[in-house]
Design an enzyme around this catalytic site. Sequence first.
Site, short mmCIF file in Angstrom:
data_model
loop_
_atom_site.label_atom_id
_atom_site.label_comp_id
_atom_site.label_asym_id
_atom_site.label_seq_id
_atom_site.Cartn_x
_atom_site.Cartn_y
_atom_site.Cartn_z
N LYS A 40 0.74 -1.18 0.09
CA LYS A 40 -0.04 -0.04 0.01
C LYS A 40 0.81 1.26 0.05
CE LYS A 40 -3.82 2.25 2.54
NZ LYS A 40 -4.67 2.20 3.71
N ARG A 99 -10.65 9.60 1.54
CA ARG A 99 -10.63 10.47 3.03
C ARG A 99 -11.97 11.18 3.30
NH1 ARG A 99 -4.07 10.90 3.12
NH2 ARG A 99 -3.95 8.74 2.91
N LYS A 147 -2.06 -1.47 -3.97
CA LYS A 147 -2.92 -0.63 -4.02
C LYS A 147 -2.19 0.76 -3.92
CE LYS A 147 -6.01 1.53 -0.47
NZ LYS A 147 -6.58 1.54 0.80
C1 PBG Z 1 -7.69 3.09 5.52
C2 PBG Z 1 -7.89 3.05 4.05
C3 PBG Z 1 -7.53 3.96 2.97
C4 PBG Z 1 -8.13 3.47 1.75
C5 PBG Z 1 -8.33 2.09 1.74
N1 PBG Z 1 -8.38 1.70 3.31
C6 PBG Z 1 -7.25 5.15 3.19
C7 PBG Z 1 -5.78 5.70 3.69
O1 PBG Z 1 -4.90 4.79 3.55
O2 PBG Z 1 -5.52 6.96 3.76
C8 PBG Z 1 -7.95 4.27 0.35
C9 PBG Z 1 -9.07 3.89 -0.61
C10 PBG Z 1 -9.18 4.61 -1.66
O3 PBG Z 1 -8.54 5.69 -1.96
O4 PBG Z 1 -10.26 4.35 -2.44
N2 PBG Z 1 -6.41 2.97 5.87
#
Ligand code: PBG
Length: 334
Positions: free
Chosen positions: A205, A215, A258
């Site tokens: 990630k 967010r 991701k």
């Molecule tokens: C939570 C999380 C995030 C996303 C999925 N789980 C946001 C982040 O890490 O700030 C992002 C998903 C998206 O942008 O569609 N940690």
Amino acid sequence: MAFPNTRPRRLRLHPGIRRMVRETRLSVDALIWPLFVTHGRQMRRPVPSMPGVFQLSIDELVKDARAASKLGILAVLLFGIPKKKDARASEAYAKSGIVQQAVRALKNALPDLVVITDVCLCEYMSHGHCGVVLPPLKVRGGTGGCYVDNDASLDLLAKTALSHVVAGADIVAPSDMMDGRVKAIRTAFDHGRFSHVPIMSYAVKYASAFYGPFREAAGSTPSFGDRKSYQMDSANSREALREVRLDLEEGADFVMVKPAGPYLDVIAKVRAVTQLPVVAYQVSGEYSMLKAAAARGWLEEKAIFLESLIGMKRAGADLIVTYAARELAQSLNP
Ligand code: PBG
């Protein structure tokens, strides 16, 4: 000069032959639909930066999940928006937490639907970070980075994951990026008679600017600092393989990359080193970008979504998380 007898075009002329020789196929079975669930009743609050995406109360969530399921969608991924946030993320693991309630309602109404829960603390923490932040807040390196206490966060994450499976979740998907969390969750499951529940790890990630709209949707923007001390640097791909290896050793059952679109090379590299299912997450910013161009009439919506998703499959993804899953399901059905 002899005319070469090698003509790739021979396989392209007839639409039927074109379909027969396709190397990659996208089917509705490969899609996972993310949903945002919130307290209240009959609530469908649109997310301004993500047209077609809503914060849903549980009754509406069940309706949408039922409709998607009728179109052939096999799985949803749940994100919760709690009533209150605090420094221990207590609603993340409360029995009456929003995700726990939503899981119970979904499994009750649609027992065959695969319910995946995102496991993270950022939506539930008053400061919006994915783990416990040590007081006093330390800003290191002068870049606004903040110090998250990795090991103190593991207990809360394992507790959260366990509360989701107790409520009936079929798969948990930890997205926090703390080191060792797959093992912590695996251990909690094995001790709690849930050794059969798979973990879909957000193994790779990146600290991405493409999470902006999410967010807003999840109300999880950090109130200070950023996530660069725990999410990955977009310049790195060897690091991705290291993260994958560690998650496999810790007992992950799926590995996710991701965002997806800007990281197709990483998907391909991950594919090459694991036999487990690889999941690509087309994140909020990728979705919003395509939607925005389509809304202006600059690009053709369905075609750009399908092309983006087939690219992820071609790179090696088995499954794709996309906010467009329900909209696309119809066009993917035979
Ligand atoms: C939570 C999380 C995030 C996303 C999925 N789980 C946001 C982040 O890490 O700030 C992002 C998903 C998206 O942008 O569609 N940690």
